[in-house]
Design a protein around this motif. Structure first.
Motif, PDB file in Angstrom:
ATOM      1  N   ILE B   8      37.080  45.567  32.998  1.00 57.77           N
ATOM      2  CA  ILE B   8      37.923  44.450  33.241  1.00 57.77           C
ATOM      3  C   ILE B   8      37.545  42.489  33.063  1.00 57.77           C
ATOM      4  O   ILE B   8      36.723  42.953  34.449  1.00 57.77           O
ATOM      5  CB  ILE B   8      38.917  44.312  34.995  1.00 57.77           C
ATOM      6  CG1 ILE B   8      39.573  46.502  34.279  1.00 57.77           C
ATOM      7  CG2 ILE B   8      40.294  43.734  35.155  1.00 57.77           C
ATOM      8  CD1 ILE B   8      40.912  46.331  35.379  1.00 57.77           C
ATOM      9  N   THR B  13      41.163  42.314  29.468  1.00 51.89           N
ATOM     10  CA  THR B  13      41.317  43.876  29.732  1.00 51.89           C
ATOM     11  C   THR B  13      40.982  45.050  28.952  1.00 51.89           C
ATOM     12  O   THR B  13      41.454  44.873  27.782  1.00 51.89           O
ATOM     13  CB  THR B  13      42.160  43.897  30.501  1.00 51.89           C
ATOM     14  OG1 THR B  13      42.336  42.999  31.297  1.00 51.89           O
ATOM     15  CG2 THR B  13      41.787  45.746  31.502  1.00 51.89           C
ATOM     16  N   SER B  33      41.741  39.751  33.087  1.00 55.57           N
ATOM     17  CA  SER B  33      42.508  40.512  35.297  1.00 55.57           C
ATOM     18  C   SER B  33      41.086  40.396  35.878  1.00 55.57           C
ATOM     19  O   SER B  33      41.659  41.025  37.334  1.00 55.57           O
ATOM     20  CB  SER B  33      43.113  42.043  34.946  1.00 55.57           C
ATOM     21  OG  SER B  33      43.131  42.214  33.083  1.00 55.57           O
ATOM     22  N   GLU B  39      46.765  37.327  41.191  1.00 53.29           N
ATOM     23  CA  GLU B  39      47.501  38.292  41.079  1.00 53.29           C
ATOM     24  C   GLU B  39      48.277  39.242  40.156  1.00 53.29           C
ATOM     25  O   GLU B  39      47.963  40.300  39.548  1.00 53.29           O
ATOM     26  CB  GLU B  39      47.540  38.956  42.538  1.00 53.29           C
ATOM     27  CG  GLU B  39      48.298  40.308  42.451  1.00 53.29           C
ATOM     28  CD  GLU B  39      48.256  41.273  44.118  1.00 53.29           C
ATOM     29  OE1 GLU B  39      47.517  40.455  45.330  1.00 53.29           O
ATOM     30  OE2 GLU B  39      49.044  41.742  44.208  1.00 53.29           O
ATOM     31  N   THR B  41      48.479  38.075  36.844  1.00 57.68           N
ATOM     32  CA  THR B  41      48.082  38.163  35.643  1.00 57.68           C
ATOM     33  C   THR B  41      47.262  39.329  35.738  1.00 57.68           C
ATOM     34  O   THR B  41      47.616  39.761  34.436  1.00 57.68           O
ATOM     35  CB  THR B  41      47.347  36.960  35.638  1.00 57.68           C
ATOM     36  OG1 THR B  41      48.446  35.492  36.089  1.00 57.68           O
ATOM     37  CG2 THR B  41      46.251  36.591  34.295  1.00 57.68           C
ATOM     38  N   ILE B  42      46.621  39.598  36.821  1.00 58.44           N
ATOM     39  CA  ILE B  42      45.924  41.068  37.202  1.00 58.44           C
ATOM     40  C   ILE B  42      47.300  42.275  36.740  1.00 58.44           C
ATOM     41  O   ILE B  42      46.207  43.089  36.130  1.00 58.44           O
ATOM     42  CB  ILE B  42      45.196  40.686  38.193  1.00 58.44           C
ATOM     43  CG1 ILE B  42      44.175  39.701  38.558  1.00 58.44           C
ATOM     44  CG2 ILE B  42      44.130  42.338  37.792  1.00 58.44           C
ATOM     45  CD1 ILE B  42      43.319  39.740  39.605  1.00 58.44           C
ATOM     46  N   ASN B  45      48.094  42.229  33.218  1.00 59.01           N
ATOM     47  CA  ASN B  45      47.493  42.426  31.819  1.00 59.01           C
ATOM     48  C   ASN B  45      46.570  44.122  31.641  1.00 59.01           C
ATOM     49  O   ASN B  45      46.174  44.843  31.019  1.00 59.01           O
ATOM     50  CB  ASN B  45      46.386  41.003  31.848  1.00 59.01           C
ATOM     51  CG  ASN B  45      46.431  40.387  31.206  1.00 59.01           C
ATOM     52  OD1 ASN B  45      48.167  40.100  30.382  1.00 59.01           O
ATOM     53  ND2 ASN B  45      46.021  38.794  31.482  1.00 59.01           N
ATOM     54  N   LEU B  46      46.547  43.794  33.559  1.00 60.29           N
ATOM     55  CA  LEU B  46      45.798  45.489  34.084  1.00 60.29           C
ATOM     56  C   LEU B  46      46.914  46.666  33.626  1.00 60.29           C
ATOM     57  O   LEU B  46      46.617  47.833  32.681  1.00 60.29           O
ATOM     58  CB  LEU B  46      45.383  45.480  35.382  1.00 60.29           C
ATOM     59  CG  LEU B  46      44.475  46.204  35.665  1.00 60.29           C
ATOM     60  CD1 LEU B  46      43.904  46.965  34.777  1.00 60.29           C
ATOM     61  CD2 LEU B  46      43.724  46.963  37.156  1.00 60.29           C
ATOM     62  N   TRP B  71      34.696  45.876  36.852  1.00 63.15           N
ATOM     63  CA  TRP B  71      35.825  45.047  37.190  1.00 63.15           C
ATOM     64  C   TRP B  71      35.043  43.975  37.746  1.00 63.15           C
ATOM     65  O   TRP B  71      34.159  43.448  38.259  1.00 63.15           O
ATOM     66  CB  TRP B  71      36.286  45.692  38.251  1.00 63.15           C
ATOM     67  CG  TRP B  71      37.847  44.681  38.364  1.00 63.15           C
ATOM     68  CD1 TRP B  71      38.201  43.609  37.782  1.00 63.15           C
ATOM     69  CD2 TRP B  71      38.978  45.358  38.819  1.00 63.15           C
ATOM     70  NE1 TRP B  71      39.435  42.994  38.632  1.00 63.15           N
ATOM     71  CE2 TRP B  71      40.262  43.895  38.596  1.00 63.15           C
ATOM     72  CE3 TRP B  71      39.685  46.359  39.516  1.00 63.15           C
ATOM     73  CZ2 TRP B  71      41.487  44.546  39.235  1.00 63.15           C
ATOM     74  CZ3 TRP B  71      41.200  46.585  40.075  1.00 63.15           C
ATOM     75  CH2 TRP B  71      41.415  46.097  39.708  1.00 63.15           C
TER      76      TRP B  71
END
Lengths: 324, 324
Positions: B8, B13, B33, B39, B41-42, B45-46, B71
């Motif tokens: 990540i 990612t 991410s 948050e 966005t993370i 994408n994750l 990460w």
């Protein structure tokens, strides 16, 4: 006579309409229009400032006798071409309009147009000078990523770096660690990362505020902080001296002065003035202008263009009416 | 056995599903991410990376035996809490999931889990070490604004600054001026401002590419460029030494190595290795890992967790199948 004066900056666009006696008829503030921004942003913010100002003053563009503009970030020939193209697009005729780099405007605020050098140190830093033959030179002003040595942002970054090195055991301990943790209301230095990158998104003006804390620590005897402030003073002086050398006026009777909030620091002032005195023996080194209102530069330029004397009293009355 | 491994990062990612023999069943790449991002966005994408990878592998989350994650930007306790909260929100159970900072993953790629220190120098820089008692420490990794000394970005900024000073007459002349003008296809140094602030919008990865040119100039004998590359090597070594000192392993038999593109420079390598040899007499100083694939770290961590031996041949075959 109706004069429009504008300060086109990185953070806002400020326009006023005044007359030759110094009475202000209208003012307008819109978003930033500095040349590093996108053209559509510049056209929008600058256009709105002009429109709003004219409307408040009950005037049309044709009724203006002179337009004096200080414009941030006019660095290259392409920037100048763009500036004039945008100005004409917005109806400002080339005949009645003066455009100057914002560092030139600051120069006028320091020297009132006499040969000399002004060294700006606010959020960013840049120096500008004109010699007795009218030749011009700038130094610094490469922005927060590349340079702006001696600026508030530069001081702030030096301090953050010193704290990071002290935390890692790669640098000397400094009072700045405790002070910055207090400033950010955090318990551990690594939380600075969250503050700078996540919460502040690297916002230059916000980060630059840390410079105040560095000066405070320097005043309280912290060696690292003091070294940073003194280095700032030295870097600012180096800019001035490089201009004096390039314009061949190291021995001339010129006016030199700092302008901007960084000069509040006695450490910066001391080193800055010392280096100037040592290297520019015939210069008149003025006390720094600290509460500089950037619109003052293009006002002085306008009056100079019109050949109308502008007393300090008149300037103060104009600035007072602007702050109302 | 089905293992999901994820890198990540700040720029993307990357997720894969593999088995304990090293066969790869699925891979997915989505947007960044890293923990400095928002948050939403993370999570987006994750979440997409996990979903896409499971779908390609015809698997459900329940069928995974282990999830090993590297990460980026897990710096503070709050970052860790957020990481675990997001992971659980996306259905990754705490029992089956390992999360490590990306610097820790790089450490595993260098040392394969033995006591030692890895010093990353790519676009950014950070060092991480573990001693024989299992104690951990990091140094550097303060990002492009505050530090990342010795990274490609840091080298690039030093070079841009040197060019600005040479142009202004505040610094020595350097071959970098000509080289950067060629690189940007510009005629005057001030046009660098348009490139960096307007066209590149200060994009860190883009700016970092300039480091290559600095190394080139150093190889061609430019003193300023060489000084920058050597200072990079010194700063990277200082990070390593600060970790060794804090973990009290300066005399230990540890494994130490650089990892990342900056070590392509012979100037960086020479100074880096010299300082390590002088100060860590019993360390095994490995040749730097230059073409490091960041997913390798969490792969090694997964196999270590499962107590399954992982030969260099197996690693190479995994990495080969990933690049297909």
């Amino acid at each position: 006579m109706r004069i429009m004066v504008m300060d086109i900056g990185k953070t806002k666009t400020f326009a006023i309409i005044m007359d030759e006696v110094g009475q202000v008829y209208a003012k307008a503030v819109t978003g930033p229009s500095g040349m590093w921004l996108k053209e559509e942003t510049i056209v929008k913010n600058l256009g709105e400032a002009i429109k709003e100002c004219l409307s408040k003053g009950n005037l049309s563009l044709d009724e203006l006798d002179l337009i004096s503009i200080s414009w941030a970030d006019l660095d290259t020939r392409a920037d100048w071409e763009n500036a004039w193209r945008i100005a004409e697009k917005l109806g400002l005729s080339k005949e009645k309009t003066i455009i100057e780099h914002d560092a030139v405007a600051a120069y006028y605020a320091v020297t009132w147009g006499k040969p000399g050098i002004a060294m700006i140190a606010g959020t960013g830093s840049i120096g500008f000078g004109i010699n007795k033959r009218g030749e011009r030179a700038r130094s610094g002003g490469w922005g927060w990523i590349i340079g702006d040595e001696g600026s508030a942002y530069w001081i702030a970054i030096k301090a953050l770096n010193a704290v990071s090195r002290a935390y890692d055991g790669r640098g000397e301990k400094t009072m700045l660690s405790k002070k910055l943790k207090e400033y950010f209301s955090i318990e551990n230095e690594l939380e600075i990362l969250t503050k700078i990158y996540k919460e502040m998104s690297g916002e230059v003006k916000e980060i630059a505020k840390i410079a105040k804390i560095v000066d405070e620590a320097a005043n309280e005897g912290d060696i690292i902080a003091r070294r940073i402030m003194e280095e700032a003073g030295k870097e600012l002086a180096l800019c001035v001296l490089s201009i004096a050398k390039r314009l061949n006026m190291e021995k001339d009777e010129i006016i030199v002065g700092g302008i901007g909030g960084v000069y509040k620091s006695k450490h910066v002032r001391r080193v800055f003035h010392k280096l100037l005195e040592e290297n520019l023996p015939n210069a008149e080194i003025r006390e720094p202008l600290i509460g500089y209102t950037p619109i003052l530069g293009p006002i002085i330029i306008a009056f100079k263009k019109l050949n109308i004397p502008l007393s300090e009293e008149k300037v103060e009355s104009i600035l007072a009416s602007l702050s109302e």
